[in-house]
Design an enzyme around this catalytic site. Structure first.
Site, PDB file in Angstrom:
ATOM      1  N   GLY A 146      35.884   6.865 -11.535  1.00  0.00           N
ATOM      2  CA  GLY A 146      37.235   6.356 -11.768  1.00  0.00           C
ATOM      3  C   GLY A 146      38.346   7.295 -11.349  1.00  0.00           C
ATOM      4  N   SER A 147      38.174   7.973 -10.195  1.00  0.00           N
ATOM      5  CA  SER A 147      39.223   8.920  -9.777  1.00  0.00           C
ATOM      6  C   SER A 147      40.533   8.202  -9.466  1.00  0.00           C
ATOM      7  CB  SER A 147      38.764   9.752  -8.586  1.00  0.00           C
ATOM      8  OG  SER A 147      38.508   8.921  -7.482  1.00  0.00           O
ATOM      9  N   SER A 148      40.467   7.029  -8.833  1.00  0.00           N
ATOM     10  CA  SER A 148      41.728   6.347  -8.493  1.00  0.00           C
ATOM     11  C   SER A 148      42.384   5.776  -9.755  1.00  0.00           C
ATOM     12  CB  SER A 148      41.495   5.246  -7.450  1.00  0.00           C
ATOM     13  OG  SER A 148      40.629   4.272  -7.948  1.00  0.00           O
TER      14      SER A 148
ATOM     15  N   ALA B 119      42.213   7.104 -12.779  1.00  0.00           N
ATOM     16  CA  ALA B 119      42.838   8.240 -13.472  1.00  0.00           C
ATOM     17  C   ALA B 119      44.135   8.622 -12.777  1.00  0.00           C
ATOM     18  CB  ALA B 119      41.874   9.423 -13.497  1.00  0.00           C
TER      19      ALA B 119
ATOM     20  N   GLY C 208      32.189   7.048  -8.511  1.00  0.00           N
ATOM     21  CA  GLY C 208      31.958   6.099  -9.607  1.00  0.00           C
ATOM     22  C   GLY C 208      32.533   6.560 -10.922  1.00  0.00           C
TER      23      GLY C 208
ATOM     24  N   PRO D 160      35.553  13.992  -8.725  1.00  0.00           N
ATOM     25  CA  PRO D 160      35.199  13.757  -7.328  1.00  0.00           C
ATOM     26  C   PRO D 160      35.572  12.323  -6.923  1.00  0.00           C
ATOM     27  CG  PRO D 160      33.233  14.103  -8.702  1.00  0.00           C
ATOM     28  CD  PRO D 160      34.409  14.198  -9.606  1.00  0.00           C
TER      29      PRO D 160
ATOM     30  N   ASP E 117      38.455   0.026 -14.835  1.00  0.00           N
ATOM     31  CA  ASP E 117      38.539   1.489 -14.681  1.00  0.00           C
ATOM     32  C   ASP E 117      39.822   2.047 -15.291  1.00  0.00           C
ATOM     33  OD1 ASP E 117      36.283   0.948 -13.239  1.00  0.00           O
ATOM     34  OD2 ASP E 117      36.878   2.046 -11.445  1.00  0.00           O
TER      35      ASP E 117
HETATM   36  C1  MEV Z   1      34.078   0.183 -10.096  1.00  0.00           C
HETATM   37  O1  MEV Z   1      34.215   1.374 -10.857  1.00  0.00           O
HETATM   38  C2  MEV Z   1      33.648  -0.969 -10.961  1.00  0.00           C
HETATM   39  C3  MEV Z   1      33.456  -2.297 -10.244  1.00  0.00           C
HETATM   40  O2  MEV Z   1      32.993  -3.234 -11.223  1.00  0.00           O
HETATM   41  C4  MEV Z   1      34.736  -2.789  -9.616  1.00  0.00           C
HETATM   42  C5  MEV Z   1      35.777  -3.232 -10.633  1.00  0.00           C
HETATM   43  O3  MEV Z   1      35.486  -3.447 -11.811  1.00  0.00           O
HETATM   44  O4  MEV Z   1      36.942  -3.418 -10.208  1.00  0.00           O
HETATM   45  C6  MEV Z   1      32.389  -2.207  -9.157  1.00  0.00           C
END
Ligand code: MEV
Length: 288
Positions: free
Chosen positions: A84-86, A88, A82, A78, A129
């Site tokens: 990590g879709s982008s 991946a 949170g 999704p 990510d």
């Molecule tokens: C986002 O998945 C994680 C953050 O720490 C941003 C980042 O590390 O670039 C909020």
């Protein structure tokens, strides 16, 4: 046709602090994104996508040739939750481009080129990510340093509850920057480091997750729904609970054991029905 595939991630500890050079710990999950490229005449175009995001064209323009490719995207992840879709998407694309050249992409290539695509989505990404996505295993990460494997003495069992509310990472990171909560960020980084040491010895880290959630709330990236989920899952017996990722929505993770798992799942189901599942994070040697 050439295909690349890469997993999403869950951040155990250290999100937001990692943007400022503190350590974070995270692991890849079994949900993946697949990018398929094919030759086609004329300008490069996205032909099919299970991700609906206005930034996609600009993101691809940063790493894919402007002419001659058709792109298809199939994602199990999704968007904005949170996981990590982008990232991946970035790693899968780099892998597909390498496959088109008849070779496998290296970790360094996924990491370096992945930044270009991640910047379109996140503005100022730490690199965490897509480092995790490219490693495909548990990682301890510090911005500007090589990603290291995170040793786990034993598997970690988590209940994940997805609010279904997308968070905007770029805006959340910018909000934290504007508030400059230096003490909280320092402590979030310290919790990640201390947890890494404990995990290597098979010791519990639940209290660190719960403290991290308090700090993440303080720096303004939690929401009432995320707080409620954490409270309810702790009440049902979770050893620790926190939002995971940029916040503003997205997921909560709760550490569970064989005794608490069913109760924690049930209470999360009562709050976000149909969006709760359990995952196991395994030590790198046995996770692939
Ligand atoms: C986002 O998945 C994680 C953050 O720490 C941003 C980042 O590390 O670039 C909020």
């Amino acid at each position: 046709m050439w295909t690349g595939r890469a997993p999403g991630k869950i951040i155990l500890l250290g999100e937001h602090a990692v943007v400022y050079g503190y350590r974070a710990i995270a692991a890849a999950v079994d949900l993946c994104t697949t990018v398929t490229l094919r030759d086609r005449p004329g300008p490069t175009a996205i032909e099919n996508s299970s991700i609906d995001d206005a930034r996609l064209a600009a993101a691809f323009a940063s790493i894919v040739p402007g002419e001659g490719l058709g792109i298809s995207i199939e994602s199990e992840l999704p968007v904005g939750c949170g996981m990590g879709s982008s990232a991946a998407l970035a790693v899968a694309t780099v892998r597909a481009l390498a496959a088109r050249e008849g070779r496998q992409a290296t970790f360094a290539e996924c990491y370096e080129k992945g930044f270009a695509l991640e910047r379109v989505f996140h503005g100022n990404p730490s690199g965490l990510d897509h480092a995790v996505s490219a490693m495909g295993s548990p990682v301890i990460y510090r911005r500007g340093h090589p990603a290291e494997g995170l040793p786990l003495a034993k598997p970690i069992r988590l209940v994940v509850a997805n609010t279904g509310v997308p968070g905007n990472t770029a805006e959340l990171v910018a909000g934290v920057k504007a508030r400059k909560p230096s003490g909280e960020l320092l402590r979030l980084g310290a919790l990640a480091e201390m947890a890494a040491a404990r995990l290597a010895m098979g010791q519990p880290i639940g209290e660190f997750l719960t403290e991290a959630q308090r700090l993440l709330r303080k720096i303004g990236v939690s929401t009432p729904q995320l707080d409620d989920l954490c409270r309810a899952m702790l009440g049902a017996g979770a050893q620790g609970a926190k939002l995971a990722g940029a916040g503003g929505g997205g997921i909560v993770i709760a550490l569970v054991d064989g005794f608490s798992e069913a109760d924690v799942r049930d209470v999360a189901e009562s709050i976000v029905p149909g969006r709760v599942y359990a995952i196991t994070i395994r030590p790198a040697a046995t996770s692939r």
